[in-house]
Scaffold this motif. Sequence first.
Motif, mmCIF file in Angstrom:
data_model
loop_
_atom_site.group_PDB
_atom_site.id
_atom_site.type_symbol
_atom_site.label_atom_id
_atom_site.label_comp_id
_atom_site.label_asym_id
_atom_site.label_seq_id
_atom_site.Cartn_x
_atom_site.Cartn_y
_atom_site.Cartn_z
ATOM 1 N N ARG A 210 57.222 25.573 -31.520
ATOM 2 C CA ARG A 210 57.897 26.683 -32.188
ATOM 3 C C ARG A 210 56.979 27.450 -33.130
ATOM 4 N NH1 ARG A 210 63.789 23.866 -33.559
ATOM 5 N NH2 ARG A 210 64.306 23.352 -31.379
ATOM 6 N N VAL A 211 55.797 27.776 -32.625
ATOM 7 C CA VAL A 211 54.865 28.603 -33.381
ATOM 8 C C VAL A 211 54.273 29.639 -32.429
ATOM 9 C CG1 VAL A 211 54.270 26.798 -35.033
ATOM 10 C CG2 VAL A 211 52.923 27.046 -32.939
ATOM 11 N N GLU A 212 53.624 30.623 -32.976
ATOM 12 C CA GLU A 212 52.894 31.585 -32.159
ATOM 13 C C GLU A 212 51.651 30.903 -31.591
ATOM 14 O OE1 GLU A 212 53.790 34.658 -31.370
ATOM 15 O OE2 GLU A 212 55.659 34.339 -32.457
ATOM 16 N N PRO A 213 51.204 31.301 -30.378
ATOM 17 C CA PRO A 213 50.025 30.658 -29.778
ATOM 18 C C PRO A 213 48.805 30.648 -30.695
ATOM 19 C CG PRO A 213 51.138 31.990 -28.136
ATOM 20 C CD PRO A 213 51.821 32.265 -29.439
ATOM 21 N N ASP A 214 48.616 31.735 -31.447
ATOM 22 C CA ASP A 214 47.456 31.805 -32.338
ATOM 23 C C ASP A 214 47.561 30.853 -33.520
ATOM 24 O OD1 ASP A 214 46.176 33.622 -30.786
ATOM 25 O OD2 ASP A 214 46.649 35.370 -32.015
ATOM 26 N N LYS A 215 48.767 30.282 -33.779
ATOM 27 C CA LYS A 215 48.969 29.376 -34.904
ATOM 28 C C LYS A 215 48.815 27.903 -34.513
ATOM 29 C CE LYS A 215 49.999 32.605 -37.884
ATOM 30 N NZ LYS A 215 49.107 32.887 -39.042
ATOM 31 N N ARG B 240 45.363 27.669 -18.033
ATOM 32 C CA ARG B 240 45.083 27.548 -19.474
ATOM 33 C C ARG B 240 46.037 28.426 -20.291
ATOM 34 N NH1 ARG B 240 42.468 24.375 -23.317
ATOM 35 N NH2 ARG B 240 41.936 25.665 -25.130
ATOM 36 N N LEU B 241 46.257 29.639 -19.794
ATOM 37 C CA LEU B 241 47.120 30.569 -20.521
ATOM 38 C C LEU B 241 48.567 30.074 -20.545
ATOM 39 C CD1 LEU B 241 47.472 33.276 -21.983
ATOM 40 C CD2 LEU B 241 47.787 34.350 -19.739
ATOM 41 N N PHE B 242 49.067 29.620 -19.408
ATOM 42 C CA PHE B 242 50.446 29.150 -19.353
ATOM 43 C C PHE B 242 50.638 27.870 -20.183
ATOM 44 C CE2 PHE B 242 50.731 31.271 -14.928
ATOM 45 C CZ PHE B 242 50.962 32.495 -15.530
ATOM 46 N N ASP B 243 49.647 26.967 -20.170
ATOM 47 C CA ASP B 243 49.712 25.743 -20.976
ATOM 48 C C ASP B 243 49.687 26.086 -22.467
ATOM 49 O OD1 ASP B 243 49.817 24.235 -18.707
ATOM 50 O OD2 ASP B 243 47.701 23.599 -18.759
ATOM 51 N N LEU B 244 48.882 27.062 -22.833
ATOM 52 C CA LEU B 244 48.791 27.489 -24.230
ATOM 53 C C LEU B 244 50.145 28.000 -24.719
ATOM 54 C CD1 LEU B 244 46.881 28.126 -26.683
ATOM 55 C CD2 LEU B 244 46.649 30.420 -25.718
ATOM 56 N N HIS C 295 51.236 11.580 -31.290
ATOM 57 C CA HIS C 295 51.278 12.212 -29.963
ATOM 58 C C HIS C 295 50.864 13.683 -30.030
ATOM 59 C CE1 HIS C 295 52.686 13.350 -25.965
ATOM 60 N NE2 HIS C 295 53.360 14.345 -26.552
ATOM 61 N N SER C 296 51.401 14.397 -31.026
ATOM 62 C CA SER C 296 51.117 15.827 -31.134
ATOM 63 C C SER C 296 49.661 16.085 -31.462
ATOM 64 C CB SER C 296 52.011 16.468 -32.204
ATOM 65 O OG SER C 296 53.374 16.368 -31.848
ATOM 66 N N VAL C 297 49.104 15.289 -32.371
ATOM 67 C CA VAL C 297 47.687 15.465 -32.715
ATOM 68 C C VAL C 297 46.805 15.189 -31.508
ATOM 69 C CG1 VAL C 297 45.793 14.470 -34.063
ATOM 70 C CG2 VAL C 297 47.940 15.056 -35.190
ATOM 71 N N ALA C 298 47.113 14.114 -30.760
ATOM 72 C CA ALA C 298 46.319 13.802 -29.569
ATOM 73 C C ALA C 298 46.425 14.919 -28.540
ATOM 74 C CB ALA C 298 46.788 12.469 -28.967
ATOM 75 N N GLU C 299 47.635 15.411 -28.316
ATOM 76 C CA GLU C 299 47.862 16.470 -27.330
ATOM 77 C C GLU C 299 47.131 17.755 -27.708
ATOM 78 O OE1 GLU C 299 51.812 18.065 -25.051
ATOM 79 O OE2 GLU C 299 51.848 18.127 -27.261
ATOM 80 N N LEU D 80 52.730 25.092 -25.059
ATOM 81 C CA LEU D 80 52.568 24.321 -26.279
ATOM 82 C C LEU D 80 53.129 25.075 -27.487
ATOM 83 C CD1 LEU D 80 48.984 22.766 -25.965
ATOM 84 C CD2 LEU D 80 51.143 21.531 -26.165
ATOM 85 N N ALA D 81 52.919 26.381 -27.503
ATOM 86 C CA ALA D 81 53.431 27.192 -28.615
ATOM 87 C C ALA D 81 54.958 27.136 -28.660
ATOM 88 C CB ALA D 81 52.940 28.631 -28.473
ATOM 89 N N ARG D 82 55.594 27.252 -27.477
ATOM 90 C CA ARG D 82 57.063 27.158 -27.442
ATOM 91 C C ARG D 82 57.529 25.774 -27.859
ATOM 92 N NH1 ARG D 82 56.214 30.103 -22.675
ATOM 93 N NH2 ARG D 82 56.441 28.195 -21.442
#
Length: 554
Positions: free
Chosen positions: A315-320, A303-307, A193-197, A310-312
Amino acid sequence: MLQSLSIRDIVLIEALDLEFGSGLTVLTGETGAGKSILLDSLGLALGNRADSGLVRQGTEKAQVTASFEPPAAGSRLAATLAENDIDIEPGEPLIIKRSVKADGGSRAFINDQPCSAALLRAVGGQLIEIHGQHDGRGLINPKGHRALLDIFAGVEGVAVREAFDDWQAAKSALEQAKQEQEAAENDRDYLEHSVAELSKFAPQPGEEQELALERATMMKGEKLTGDLEAIRAAFDGSNGGLASLRSAARRLDMIAEDHALLKEALESLDRAIIDATDAEDKLNAAADALSFDPQRLDDMETRLFDLRGLARKHRVEPDKLSDLLQDLQKRLAAISDGGRTLEDLEVSLAGARKSYIAAAESLRAKRSKAAKALDKAVAGELAPLKLDAARFETLLEEMPEDHWNKSGMDRIEFLISTNPGAPLAPLGKIASGGELSRFILALKVALAEEYGLKTIIFDEVDRGVGGAVASAIGDRLSRLSRGAQLLVVTHSPQVASKGDAHMLINKSRSGTVSRTDVSALDNEGRRQEIARMLSGADVTDEARAQADRLLEGV
């Protein structure tokens, strides 16, 4: 090697300073003279229990100081000291000091550095072996029998240790791979699921900062758009400021020849038109740069809010997020490859186990050969020691696999039988005190050339025997002392005559006070003491003559 022993206020000993050399030192004296006190004092220095009953009556504390030759560089003893932060300068003697108070409590030092009684025991066990009537250490302890047999066989077992380490490493690698595979299988749905998302979203490194900057720029443009339009309206159209300037310049150009000031005015007007045109161009460029597209802004914010969502979630930084996607893709791929990996690791494990067994079986063959040789060597020593009915056998048997270790697959123990037809049993369980000491002596002699000997103390190894047997014991102690320092407490004149040095333990009385002293004997003193041991309290000329014969036979 024990170099000196200093005793203060222990039981009947007020003050005693002894020097020891190499070879065989015998200690003799009448029964009750205090030989056990001497051994108890040495035992205190080697880490035995600090009993306040050892403190001489009327004194506050007892103290023993034992000095040994410097530990050899690279030796097990040197390693033990280093592991416990005991610093000894090269060539410096090892000095152990132990004191016990009359009201309880003790202190211990190695070269003036405080240490525990446990460390004293560990160090003492590498310095001295004491074999007495109730000794339960040294050769009696089966834990050391395997190492003794290996020393006798001249094997180090390096191949077995390395093969065992490889086997355990292969076992650990397989176990870890199984755990990872199991965890991956449990996470398969999550991973898919995570890879597809994340693949569908396709996050890019630095994307959050770019989107946030563009969004801020567009929102700023939205605020400025109204003002810019009003300003541009002042320039645009036939009634705009710039059109009016140009119309005025055309009309002034037709009459400027008639007056010098009109020419200057025309020049100023031309410059104003140029500046105004430049201003209009810049206003138009700014308007284009700050153009506001409501749809683009909405798409960008989504796009920004979705990004960030997903980071939250992960549990990673958006750039990660892009790195996370790659990691999850690898984990998902590993589930498919895991079966093949496990098969490869199982093959490696089987190979490592096979190599270990081969090395251990090769070692066992050498041990088996050495065990037969050791049994034969010990058997040759038993009859002269009045143990002719006894049997000695080295037990060598394979342990269960869960007990295999770096030393191989074998359990090794020295067994004896003291009576004809009696079953073999562990060394320390069926031998009496005197028999046990003689068995140990036989073992020591058999192992003498291979065994790394240290200082050895025998307490009444000749107990219960005399004549030819005592003489045989003395001969073997003398042979053993060629490669070690031996201290022997004896009641046998035959054993005493074999000593390289002779110390007399004597108890004296002064009123109600008893004292124990130890003195080194010269040649005449030895002759007199051996004669006393032969004849008792009244030393006869015949006893002296027999003492001379014993000493001459050395």
